[in-house]
Scaffold this motif. Structure first.
Motif, mmCIF file in Angstrom:
data_model
loop_
_atom_site.group_PDB
_atom_site.id
_atom_site.type_symbol
_atom_site.label_atom_id
_atom_site.label_comp_id
_atom_site.label_asym_id
_atom_site.label_seq_id
_atom_site.Cartn_x
_atom_site.Cartn_y
_atom_site.Cartn_z
ATOM 1 N N ALA A 122 18.436 -8.735 -3.646
ATOM 2 C CA ALA A 122 17.040 -8.741 -4.084
ATOM 3 C C ALA A 122 16.467 -10.157 -4.079
ATOM 4 O O ALA A 122 15.344 -10.387 -3.605
ATOM 5 C CB ALA A 122 16.933 -8.121 -5.478
ATOM 6 N N ILE A 123 17.224 -11.122 -4.583
ATOM 7 C CA ILE A 123 16.743 -12.499 -4.647
ATOM 8 C C ILE A 123 16.532 -13.061 -3.242
ATOM 9 O O ILE A 123 15.538 -13.757 -2.972
ATOM 10 C CB ILE A 123 17.738 -13.376 -5.433
ATOM 11 C CG1 ILE A 123 17.564 -13.147 -6.933
ATOM 12 C CG2 ILE A 123 17.543 -14.852 -5.122
ATOM 13 C CD1 ILE A 123 16.273 -13.693 -7.507
ATOM 14 N N ARG A 124 17.436 -12.755 -2.323
ATOM 15 C CA ARG A 124 17.282 -13.273 -0.962
ATOM 16 C C ARG A 124 16.047 -12.678 -0.294
ATOM 17 O O ARG A 124 15.334 -13.362 0.455
ATOM 18 C CB ARG A 124 18.530 -12.954 -0.145
ATOM 19 C CG ARG A 124 19.767 -13.746 -0.582
ATOM 20 C CD ARG A 124 19.601 -15.232 -0.352
ATOM 21 N NE ARG A 124 20.740 -16.002 -0.756
ATOM 22 C CZ ARG A 124 21.805 -16.256 0.022
ATOM 23 N NH1 ARG A 124 21.839 -15.773 1.255
ATOM 24 N NH2 ARG A 124 22.801 -16.983 -0.415
ATOM 25 N N MET A 125 15.763 -11.400 -0.535
ATOM 26 C CA MET A 125 14.566 -10.805 0.044
ATOM 27 C C MET A 125 13.308 -11.427 -0.539
ATOM 28 O O MET A 125 12.326 -11.658 0.169
ATOM 29 C CB MET A 125 14.582 -9.296 -0.191
ATOM 30 C CG MET A 125 15.667 -8.563 0.583
ATOM 31 S SD MET A 125 15.773 -6.813 0.173
ATOM 32 C CE MET A 125 14.194 -6.249 0.789
ATOM 33 N N LEU A 126 13.316 -11.719 -1.849
ATOM 34 C CA LEU A 126 12.169 -12.373 -2.463
ATOM 35 C C LEU A 126 12.031 -13.815 -1.992
ATOM 36 O O LEU A 126 10.919 -14.298 -1.735
ATOM 37 C CB LEU A 126 12.301 -12.339 -3.987
ATOM 38 C CG LEU A 126 12.243 -10.971 -4.665
ATOM 39 C CD1 LEU A 126 12.523 -11.114 -6.155
ATOM 40 C CD2 LEU A 126 10.895 -10.306 -4.453
ATOM 41 N N ALA A 146 19.435 -1.915 0.206
ATOM 42 C CA ALA A 146 18.808 -3.205 -0.120
ATOM 43 C C ALA A 146 17.397 -3.000 -0.664
ATOM 44 O O ALA A 146 16.987 -3.672 -1.631
ATOM 45 C CB ALA A 146 18.780 -4.096 1.115
ATOM 46 N N LEU A 147 16.641 -2.087 -0.056
ATOM 47 C CA LEU A 147 15.299 -1.806 -0.571
ATOM 48 C C LEU A 147 15.359 -1.214 -1.974
ATOM 49 O O LEU A 147 14.520 -1.544 -2.829
ATOM 50 C CB LEU A 147 14.579 -0.850 0.376
ATOM 51 C CG LEU A 147 14.176 -1.422 1.736
ATOM 52 C CD1 LEU A 147 13.602 -0.332 2.624
ATOM 53 C CD2 LEU A 147 13.172 -2.554 1.574
ATOM 54 N N LEU A 148 16.331 -0.366 -2.233
ATOM 55 C CA LEU A 148 16.479 0.191 -3.573
ATOM 56 C C LEU A 148 16.876 -0.888 -4.569
ATOM 57 O O LEU A 148 16.405 -0.890 -5.719
ATOM 58 C CB LEU A 148 17.515 1.311 -3.560
ATOM 59 C CG LEU A 148 17.718 2.074 -4.873
ATOM 60 C CD1 LEU A 148 16.407 2.728 -5.319
ATOM 61 C CD2 LEU A 148 18.821 3.113 -4.732
ATOM 62 N N PHE A 153 15.513 -4.095 -9.090
ATOM 63 C CA PHE A 153 15.495 -5.464 -9.596
ATOM 64 C C PHE A 153 14.121 -5.813 -10.147
ATOM 65 O O PHE A 153 14.007 -6.403 -11.236
ATOM 66 C CB PHE A 153 15.891 -6.429 -8.481
ATOM 67 C CG PHE A 153 15.979 -7.866 -8.904
ATOM 68 C CD1 PHE A 153 17.121 -8.357 -9.515
ATOM 69 C CD2 PHE A 153 14.923 -8.736 -8.670
ATOM 70 C CE1 PHE A 153 17.203 -9.684 -9.898
ATOM 71 C CE2 PHE A 153 14.993 -10.061 -9.047
ATOM 72 C CZ PHE A 153 16.140 -10.536 -9.670
ATOM 73 N N ASN A 154 13.074 -5.462 -9.430
ATOM 74 C CA ASN A 154 11.715 -5.729 -9.912
ATOM 75 C C ASN A 154 11.448 -5.004 -11.223
ATOM 76 O O ASN A 154 10.897 -5.598 -12.164
ATOM 77 C CB ASN A 154 10.699 -5.292 -8.854
ATOM 78 C CG ASN A 154 10.776 -6.120 -7.591
ATOM 79 O OD1 ASN A 154 11.233 -7.267 -7.611
ATOM 80 N ND2 ASN A 154 10.355 -5.553 -6.478
ATOM 81 N N ILE A 344 4.110 -3.352 -4.288
ATOM 82 C CA ILE A 344 3.654 -4.717 -4.009
ATOM 83 C C ILE A 344 3.252 -5.417 -5.303
ATOM 84 O O ILE A 344 3.545 -6.604 -5.509
ATOM 85 C CB ILE A 344 2.483 -4.679 -3.008
ATOM 86 C CG1 ILE A 344 2.945 -4.112 -1.672
ATOM 87 C CG2 ILE A 344 1.884 -6.066 -2.818
ATOM 88 C CD1 ILE A 344 1.831 -3.961 -0.652
ATOM 89 N N ARG A 345 2.598 -4.690 -6.202
ATOM 90 C CA ARG A 345 2.205 -5.266 -7.485
ATOM 91 C C ARG A 345 3.437 -5.666 -8.304
ATOM 92 O O ARG A 345 3.452 -6.727 -8.941
ATOM 93 C CB ARG A 345 1.357 -4.269 -8.262
ATOM 94 C CG ARG A 345 0.886 -4.802 -9.627
ATOM 95 C CD ARG A 345 0.100 -3.779 -10.403
ATOM 96 N NE ARG A 345 -1.226 -3.564 -9.817
ATOM 97 C CZ ARG A 345 -1.585 -2.472 -9.172
ATOM 98 N NH1 ARG A 345 -0.718 -1.472 -9.016
ATOM 99 N NH2 ARG A 345 -2.798 -2.353 -8.684
ATOM 100 N N LYS A 346 4.475 -4.849 -8.272
ATOM 101 C CA LYS A 346 5.700 -5.180 -9.010
ATOM 102 C C LYS A 346 6.377 -6.406 -8.418
ATOM 103 O O LYS A 346 6.953 -7.215 -9.158
ATOM 104 C CB LYS A 346 6.649 -3.981 -9.003
ATOM 105 C CG LYS A 346 6.171 -2.804 -9.844
ATOM 106 C CD LYS A 346 7.158 -1.659 -9.791
ATOM 107 C CE LYS A 346 6.669 -0.473 -10.631
ATOM 108 N NZ LYS A 346 7.606 0.681 -10.568
#
Length: 433
Positions: A122-126, A146-148, A153-154, A344-346
């Motif tokens: 999650a952190i790497r995607m962000l 990964a999407l889940l 995570f959000n 997207i908001r999250k």
């Protein structure tokens, strides 16, 4: 009277007709299923890939979290956007309080993905804003997983840390902000406000006219208030990109606590005049209210020039906060690839919360205004926050209308701006000569 042979011929003909009808119905059903349900059936077929997830966890542990990791702390800070103790504290909270991040055994007694693998994905995607399957070979988890991980995570970050790191300023926070503003020559200033646009690449076509200006690309607006240490005190996200800063201001809740009477009372003195409402520094598009102070676009005197220099320098705090937010989390710098606006908001809320957590963790490394002169006593302060409890008087329409008129008073704005020009000249005029 018909012969027996004729009856047999009729029976054979009926049997042949029934056979052809059955064959036709069967072929028609097969063609219908192939056309209507073929695509859906193909999507449901997924080949299982044995990724050896234990190998991914061991590799991640040896690279960053073992006693003698492969990569030093500075590389960890660059790739995870935060220090290792802060990241481990986040993982610990998530693994203890969010069921999805708890590592469990399956029916065969085999452990699933670890919390480190899920949080790292999650952190790497962000941080890098890349596709979900970019780290499949390293972390050993597929695209859908990964999407889940990113979604959970959000939700976990917002649930566990949102109240603390996306809060409105308390009385102590306001006093610290007022002290910093006074040192910089702006008594009563508690930050700067502005808007940022995030491009939405996969905006639904039916919404493009609402989110795009002319032939431009669709965007979503973030309104934020930031202080000198880059802490984001107010984040209002989700309005269409066709709205300008004034339209967004009309819909945001930046003054909701003041209108409801819940905000701490502020008193400050500028050039011998007393004021009871804090203000933000803004650019020229914002209205001339008592809570907004803009620069002077065409200064005609040395006093006006000096005021414009200091105002534009201090107003850049929110611009710097936007820049740091986008550099830390490239996902909000690159075009948004998701279809769901709520997701997207999250993502935006999560990035703002993590940004504030990093600011708090690394605040000692910033070069902020020195407020030590106010720590010995309150006599030297010209800005004070009343510590008394707010009154229990219910908010009525008349009360809200009176406070609203005070917020939007153009006369108070002009008087406060003139006093600030004199204050800046008295404080920094001799140093400039």
């Amino acid at each position: 009277m018909s012969s027996p042979s004729s009856y047999e011929d009729d029976a054979i003909d009926d049997q042949i007709d029934n056979t052809f009808e059955d064959m036709f119905d069967q072929q028609f059903d097969q063609m219908y299923d192939a056309i209507v349900h073929g695509a859906a059936n193909k999507q449901k077929k997924r080949a299982y890939i044995e990724r050896e997830r234990e190998q991914g966890h061991n590799q991640l542990w040896n690279d960053y979290f073992s006693e003698h990791p492969t990569y030093p702390p500075e590389i960890f800070r660059r790739r995870f956007r935060m220090t290792k103790p802060l990241f481990l504290s986040i993982v610990d909270r998530l693994s203890n309080e969010v069921p999805y991040f708890q590592q469990r055994r399956n029916a065969h007694g085999r452990y699933g993905l670890s919390a480190l693998q899920k949080c790292t994905a999650a952190i790497r995607m962000l941080a890098y804003g890349q596709a979900a399957d970019t780290y499949d070979e390293y972390l050993r988890l597929g695209e859908s997983t990964a999407l889940l991980c990113l979604e959970k995570f959000n939700e976990g970050i917002i649930q566990l840390f949102g109240d603390e790191y996306l809060r409105k300023p308390t009385a102590d926070d306001l006093q610290r902000l007022l002290d910093i503003g006074e040192v910089r020559g702006f008594p009563g200033m508690i930050g700067s406000i502005d808007c940022m646009h995030w491009e939405w690449k996969n905006c639904p076509r039916s919404w493009r006219g609402q989110y795009a200006r002319g032939h431009g690309k669709p965007t979503i607006v973030l309104e934020a208030v930031a202080s000198q240490d880059l802490w984001i005190w107010h984040a209002f996200f989700g309005l269409p990109g066709t709205l300008n800063d004034i339209n967004v201001l009309q819909r945001s809740q930046v003054f909701s606590d003041i209108l409801d009477g819940r905000a701490p009372k502020v008193n400050f003195t500028v050039n011998g005049h007393n004021y009871r409402m804090a203000y933000y520094l803004t650019d020229g598009i914002y209205p001339k209210w008592s809570t907004f102070i803009q620069s002077i676009s065409l200064p005609q005197s040395r006093k006006a020039e000096l005021f414009a220099e200091h105002q534009e320098s201090a107003r850049k705090d929110v611009e710097r906060a936007f820049g740091v937010l986008q550099s830390r989390f490239a996902i909000v710098k690159n075009p948004a690839l998701l279809w769901d606006k709520e997701k997207i908001r999250k993502i935006m809320r999560t990035c703002v919360i993590l940004h504030n957590m990093i600011v708090e963790n690394e605040r000692n490394t910033y070069h902020l205004s020195d407020t030590s002169e106010f720590e010995t006593g309150e006599s030297s302060r010209s800005s004070q926050v009343e510590v008394s409890q707010p009154t229990a008087t219910p908010s009525t329409f008349v009360n809200r209308l009176g406070i609203r008129n005070q917020i939007r008073s153009e006369n108070k704005h002009e008087r406060l701006k003139a006093d600030l020009v004199e204050n800046i000249w008295q404080k920094f005029g001799n140093l400039d000569e």
